[in-house]
Scaffold this active site. Structure first.
Site, mmCIF file in Angstrom:
data_model
loop_
_atom_site.group_PDB
_atom_site.id
_atom_site.type_symbol
_atom_site.label_atom_id
_atom_site.label_comp_id
_atom_site.label_asym_id
_atom_site.label_seq_id
_atom_site.Cartn_x
_atom_site.Cartn_y
_atom_site.Cartn_z
ATOM 1 N N SER A 115 5.605 4.125 0.870
ATOM 2 C CA SER A 115 5.713 3.698 -0.516
ATOM 3 C C SER A 115 7.196 3.583 -0.905
ATOM 4 O O SER A 115 7.948 2.878 -0.234
ATOM 5 C CB SER A 115 4.943 4.659 -1.422
ATOM 6 O OG SER A 115 4.742 4.106 -2.688
ATOM 7 N N ASP A 268 -4.294 -2.748 -1.366
ATOM 8 C CA ASP A 268 -3.021 -2.214 -1.845
ATOM 9 C C ASP A 268 -2.266 -3.318 -2.566
ATOM 10 O O ASP A 268 -2.064 -4.411 -2.012
ATOM 11 C CB ASP A 268 -2.199 -1.692 -0.652
ATOM 12 C CG ASP A 268 -0.852 -1.110 -1.054
ATOM 13 O OD1 ASP A 268 -0.617 -0.898 -2.258
ATOM 14 O OD2 ASP A 268 -0.032 -0.875 -0.155
ATOM 15 N N HIS A 298 -3.495 2.319 -0.904
ATOM 16 C CA HIS A 298 -2.219 2.990 -1.131
ATOM 17 C C HIS A 298 -2.438 4.480 -1.369
ATOM 18 O O HIS A 298 -3.212 4.865 -2.233
ATOM 19 C CB HIS A 298 -1.497 2.362 -2.313
ATOM 20 C CG HIS A 298 -0.030 2.627 -2.325
ATOM 21 N ND1 HIS A 298 0.880 1.767 -1.759
ATOM 22 C CD2 HIS A 298 0.697 3.667 -2.797
ATOM 23 C CE1 HIS A 298 2.105 2.253 -1.911
ATOM 24 N NE2 HIS A 298 2.012 3.422 -2.525
#
Length: 299
Positions: A115, A268, A298
């Site tokens: 991320s 995602d 995610h």
């Protein structure tokens, strides 16, 4: 989790030039120097910690027989941007210079992050690409990274707009929190009103739905034109900096990057940013390994 005893690993809490780190060293003797992994955790720059990634880092150290260094950069907004990127840079340089102290081959060190940790990983590798005073980073691993803040209307943004953990709206909300900006700017940024037409034209060669493979564009509808709002643009200048949007780095930077591994997930909002960076790296003759998790999301 605290750094408790582990039968396979020696775990130490240290500081690298003032940056908190936790280092995981395999206990088993090695006939040669080990690989090194610098791990940068996710959490939008405002969540997460060394402790919350304890299991992951132990797993990597055990399974790959590598020395893992988990970076505990200080979080925003208390520590203002770009403190996070600067601390990741500082700790990475320190480890590259001192790798042999920990039984690591300095020529076999990778940087890895998920991320926003992937954002910081990309930024670190871009910043260090031509440094000659330290060993070269061997590879970068970007796990569903955030890489650009120009468009929030790519196919994956539309398809996964309301997916749990990281929705399209939450993505922009957390970016504004990270940069210590007024969250009332969220709606115009989601619409794209923060980007002048000249900027859109400049970066269309890199950020464009046409560059996404057709298999990922089922049901995609091009967004309607939006009104540019100069006031919003002035408020969020940081969004156009490569430290926030590594996808905007020039080709002269991208061509000097190390071998790369990119992980994307089907469900995602950030999926397409990984796909676009993959194409940019390949277009600049950087070797890329790509892993796509069809049922992944995610977090």
């Amino acid at each position: 989790l605290p750094a408790c005893w582990d039968s396979q690993l020696s775990i130490k809490d240290l500081h690298f030039d003032g940056v908190p780190v936790r280092i995981y060293l395999p206990r088993k003797p090695s006939a040669s120097k080990r690989r090194g992994v610098i791990f940068i955790h996710g959490g939008c720059g405002i969540f997460g910690s060394i402790r919350s990634y304890e299991r992951i880092c132990r797993y990597i150290a055990r399974k790959s027989d590598s020395v893992v260094v988990s970076l505990g950069y200080h979080l925003a907004p208390e520590h203002k941007y770009p403190a996070q990127t600067l601390e990741c840079l500082t700790a990475t340089v320190h480890f590259l210079r001192t790798a042999e102290t920990y039984g690591v081959d300095a020529a076999r060190v990778i940087v890895c992050g998920d991320s926003v940790g992937g954002t910081f990983t990309a930024s670190v590798c871009q910043e260090l690409r031509y440094r000659t005073d330290i060993p070269k980073i061997r590879a970068q691993v970007l796990i569903y990274p955030f890489l650009q803040a120009l468009s929030f209307n790519l196919p994956s943004h539309q398809k996964n707009a309301a997916i749990a953990f990281l929705s399209r709206e939450r993505t922009v909300h957390f970016i504004l929190k990270y940069l210590n900006k007024d969250c009332s700017l969220k709606e115009p940024i989601l619409a794209g009103s923060h980007v002048p037409e000249s900027t859109n034209l400049k970066y269309r060669k890199w950020i464009n739905p046409d560059l996404i493979p057709d298999v990922f564009k089922l049901g995609y509808k091009p967004p309607l034109p939006t009104l540019f709002l100069p006031r919003v643009h002035e408020e969020v200048q940081e969004l156009f900096e490569p430290w926030v949007s590594p996808l905007l780095a020039e080709d002269a930077v991208v061509c000097g990057l190390p071998d790369s591994c990119i992980v994307t997930c089907e469900h995602d909002v950030l999926r397409d940013e990984g796909l676009l960076y993959k194409k940019r790296l390949e277009d600049n003759n950087v070797h890329v390994t790509w892993h796509h998790v069809e049922k992944g999301f995610h977090g």
